[in-house]
Design a protein around this motif. Structure first.
Motif, short mmCIF file in Angstrom:
data_model
loop_
_atom_site.label_atom_id
_atom_site.label_comp_id
_atom_site.label_asym_id
_atom_site.label_seq_id
_atom_site.Cartn_x
_atom_site.Cartn_y
_atom_site.Cartn_z
N PRO A 35 6.11 18.41 17.85
CA PRO A 35 4.33 18.20 18.06
C PRO A 35 4.07 18.40 16.53
CG PRO A 35 5.42 20.80 18.07
CD PRO A 35 6.59 19.76 18.01
N SER A 36 4.76 18.39 15.59
CA SER A 36 4.24 18.31 14.15
C SER A 36 3.75 16.90 14.02
CB SER A 36 4.94 18.75 13.15
OG SER A 36 4.69 18.70 11.84
N TYR A 37 2.60 16.77 13.21
CA TYR A 37 2.10 15.37 13.07
C TYR A 37 1.28 15.40 11.65
CZ TYR A 37 -0.06 10.84 13.75
OH TYR A 37 -0.42 9.45 13.85
N VAL A 38 1.84 14.41 10.92
CA VAL A 38 1.60 14.32 9.42
C VAL A 38 0.42 13.07 9.27
CG1 VAL A 38 2.35 14.06 7.08
CG2 VAL A 38 3.60 15.22 8.52
N PHE A 39 -0.25 13.51 8.29
CA PHE A 39 -1.60 12.49 8.12
C PHE A 39 -1.27 11.91 6.53
CE2 PHE A 39 -3.40 15.52 11.34
CZ PHE A 39 -3.78 14.45 12.04
N PHE A 40 -1.87 10.87 6.23
CA PHE A 40 -1.62 10.44 4.93
C PHE A 40 -2.87 10.08 3.88
CE2 PHE A 40 1.96 9.28 7.67
CZ PHE A 40 3.05 9.71 6.79
N ARG A 41 -2.51 9.99 2.75
CA ARG A 41 -3.70 9.45 2.13
C ARG A 41 -3.25 8.33 1.15
NH1 ARG A 41 -2.52 11.33 -3.17
NH2 ARG A 41 -0.91 12.74 -3.45
N GLU A 42 -4.07 7.21 0.86
CA GLU A 42 -3.57 6.20 -0.03
C GLU A 42 -3.33 6.49 -1.48
OE1 GLU A 42 -4.88 1.40 -0.83
OE2 GLU A 42 -5.97 2.94 0.67
N VAL A 43 -2.52 6.17 -2.13
CA VAL A 43 -2.12 6.43 -3.39
C VAL A 43 -2.12 5.16 -4.25
CG1 VAL A 43 -0.39 7.40 -5.18
CG2 VAL A 43 -0.47 8.41 -2.60
N LYS A 44 -3.23 5.37 -5.24
CA LYS A 44 -3.45 4.08 -5.98
C LYS A 44 -3.05 4.23 -7.52
CE LYS A 44 -7.38 2.82 -2.97
NZ LYS A 44 -8.83 2.57 -2.70
N LYS A 45 -2.78 5.34 -7.86
CA LYS A 45 -2.69 5.40 -9.52
C LYS A 45 -1.14 5.44 -9.69
CE LYS A 45 -7.11 7.88 -9.91
NZ LYS A 45 -7.79 9.18 -10.55
N VAL B 113 0.91 -1.20 0.04
CA VAL B 113 0.07 0.07 -0.19
C VAL B 113 0.82 1.22 -0.13
CG1 VAL B 113 -1.71 1.36 1.32
CG2 VAL B 113 -1.94 -1.18 1.24
N ARG B 114 0.85 2.04 -1.08
CA ARG B 114 1.55 3.10 -1.04
C ARG B 114 0.62 4.51 -0.44
NH1 ARG B 114 4.69 4.03 -6.26
NH2 ARG B 114 6.66 4.20 -5.37
N VAL B 115 1.50 5.27 0.40
CA VAL B 115 0.79 6.31 1.18
C VAL B 115 1.52 7.68 0.68
CG1 VAL B 115 -0.13 5.15 2.90
CG2 VAL B 115 1.87 6.00 3.33
N GLY B 116 0.65 8.66 0.64
CA GLY B 116 1.43 9.92 0.42
C GLY B 116 0.66 11.22 1.35
N TYR B 117 1.33 12.22 1.36
CA TYR B 117 1.19 13.21 2.44
C TYR B 117 -0.30 13.70 2.20
CZ TYR B 117 1.28 18.08 4.53
OH TYR B 117 1.09 19.13 5.34
N GLY B 118 -1.14 13.76 3.12
CA GLY B 118 -2.32 13.98 3.15
C GLY B 118 -2.77 15.23 3.91
N GLY B 119 -1.69 15.86 4.76
CA GLY B 119 -2.12 16.95 5.45
C GLY B 119 -1.31 17.03 6.80
N ALA B 120 -1.34 17.98 7.45
CA ALA B 120 -0.68 18.22 8.80
C ALA B 120 -1.36 18.99 9.85
CB ALA B 120 0.75 18.66 8.70
#
Length: 350
Positions: free
Chosen positions: A237-247, A183-190
Motif C-alpha cells: 500500500p505504500s506509495y512514493v512521490f518524486f521531485r525533479e532534481v535539477k542541480k 530527467v533525474r528524480v528524487g524522493y518527494g514524499g510518501a
C-alpha cells in the motif's frame, strides 16, 4: 583540539587491545579496535575514500568533526591512510542482531515528458493534501480512483509499471528521454502506509522459496503474469512521490540523506541511530564475493535498521541493479569515530 587528538592516539597505541562497553540500554556494545584488526585495511585505496569523505564532511556540525574535516582538506592522496589512522579510532558497534549487507542502485527508466501509447505510466509529484496528513490514500486508490487525474502532477511518463514500482523502492532514479536527455528524480514524499514486501508475499503464496526471490525474479514473474502481477504490486500500500532534481551534474550519483551525491562502491546507507551520517565505515562483507573497503555513511533507508546493517550503493543502471539485487551477505562493519568521541563511549571506570 589537534593536540588532544594526538595525545589520545598515543594512549590508544599503548593500550592496544580492543575494549568493550555496554551502552546505556545494556543491549548495545562498543569495541574499540586497532587498525591491525581490520581485515584488508592496508590493501584499500584510502585516497578514494578520503575524496568521498570530503564530499560531505563540511556539512557536519559538531566541532570534533569540523576539525577533522579541515585537516582532511589539506591531505594529499598519499597521506590519506595516515590521516585516518592518526585521527580516528575504529569502533565496532553491536546490538545483538546478525550483520547484513544489501545493495541499492539508481534505476534508469525509459520515459517522456508527455503521455504516449508507449509512455503511459505517470511519475507523480506529491499532491498538497497528501502533505497535510500522516496517512493518505493507499497505492490502489492513488492509481485507480482518478484522484490524481488532470492536476498536472506528472513529472514524466514511463513505459514499464514494474520498473516504476522498483523506482519507488529505490527512492531516486533517472528517466531517459527519447532525445537522449535525462530527467533525474528524487524522493518527494510518501503516503504514510507501511511498506509491505511483495517478495515476502510471493513466498507466503508458495510461488517461490525465500532463497529464490530477488528483484529480477519479481520483475520477470510480474511481466509473465500481467493481471496477477498487477494485483501482486497492489499488495504494497505504500506509495512514493518524486521531485525533479535539477542541480546535480549527470556525472554525479543521486542525492543521499545528506543531500549530497553518493558514490558507487564508496557510499553506504546506514541506521543513523548507531552510525553518524558522514562517518567513515570499514566494510568487511563476506559471501561469494568478499569486499574489504572504507566507505562513507551518506544515506539512510527505511529498511536499514540496526548497528550492523548497511546498504551499499552500486551505481546507476541495469548492471548496477543486477549486482545490488543479488547482494545479501553477512560480515561486519566498523565505524570510524574521532578519537575523543570513541573513548567517550567507554564507561567512566574503564
Amino acid at each position: 583540539m589537534i593536540g588532544a587528538l594526538r595525545a589520545a592516539f598515543r594512549a590508544a597505541a599503548i593500550i592496544g587491545a580492543a575494549m568493550t562497553a555496554s551502552g546505556a540500554s545494556g543491549e548495545t556494545a562498543y569495541s574499540i579496535l586497532n587498525f591491525s584488526q581490520l581485515d584488508g585495511w592496508d590493501r584499500d585505496n584510502h585516497a578514494e575514500a578520503l575524496e568521498v569523505f570530503l564530499g560531505t564532511c563540511p556539512d557536519l556540525d559538531d566541532p570534533d568533526w569540523q576539525s577533522l574535516c579541515a585537516l582532511a582538506q589539506s591531505q594529499t592522496p598519499a597521506g590519506a591512510k595516515q590521516f585516518f589512522e592518526l585521527f580516528f579510532r575504529p569502533v565496532l558497534i553491536e546490538d545483538g542482531a546478525d550483520p547484513l549487507f544489501t545493495g541499492y542502485f539508481e534505476p534508469e527508466l525509459q520515459g517522456s515528458r508527455y503521455r504516449t501509447d508507449r509512455f503511459r505510466y505517470p511519475v507523480y509529484k506529491m499532491p498538497n493534501e497528501a502533505r497535510q496528513t500522516n496517512l493518505w490514500l493507499p497505492r490502489r486508490d492513488i492509481l485507480t480512483s482518478g484522484v490524481m487525474d488532470g492536476r498536472g502532477l506528472e513529472i514524466a511518463w514511463v513505459d514499464d509499471p514494474v520498473e516504476l514500482f522498483f523506482l519507488q523502492i529505490q527512492g531516486s532514479g533517472r528517466i531517459k528521454m527519447p532525445d537522449g536527455a535525462s530527467v533525474r528524480v528524487g524522493y518527494g514524499g510518501a503516503n504514510g502506509h507501511p511498506y509491505k514486501s511483495v517478495g515476502a508475499e510471493m513466498v507466503r503464496r508458495g510461488i517461490y522459496k525465500a532463497h529464490q526471490v530477488s528483484a529480477q525474479v519479481i520483475k520477470a514473474w510480474v511481466r509473465r503474469n500481467p493481471m496477477a502481477g498487477h494485483e501482486l504490486l497492489m499488495h504494497n500500500p505504500s506509495y512514493v512521490f518524486f521531485r525533479e532534481v535539477k542541480k546535480v551534474h549527470p556525472s554525479k550519483g543521486p542525492l543521499g540523506a545528506m543531500n549530497r551525491s553518493v558514490t558507487a562502491m564508496r557510499s553506504i546507507a546506514v541506521d543513523p541511530k548507531y552510525t553518524p551520517l558522514g562517518a567513515p565505515v570499514w566494510v568487511e562483507k563476506d559471501g561469494a564475493e568478499p569486499m574489504r573497503r572504507l566507505m562513507i555513511a551518506q544515506d539512510t533507508g527505511s529498511a536499514i535498521k540496526g548497528a550492523q546493517r548497511a546498504d551499499i550503493f552500486f551505481g546507476t543502471g541495469d548492471g548496477a541493479g543486477e549486482a545490488a539485487g543479488r547482494l545479501r551477505d553477512p560480515g561486519r562493519m566498523i565505524v570510524f569515530l574521532p578519537i575523543q568521541r570513541a573513548y567517550a563511549m567507554l564507561p567512566e571506570d574503564f
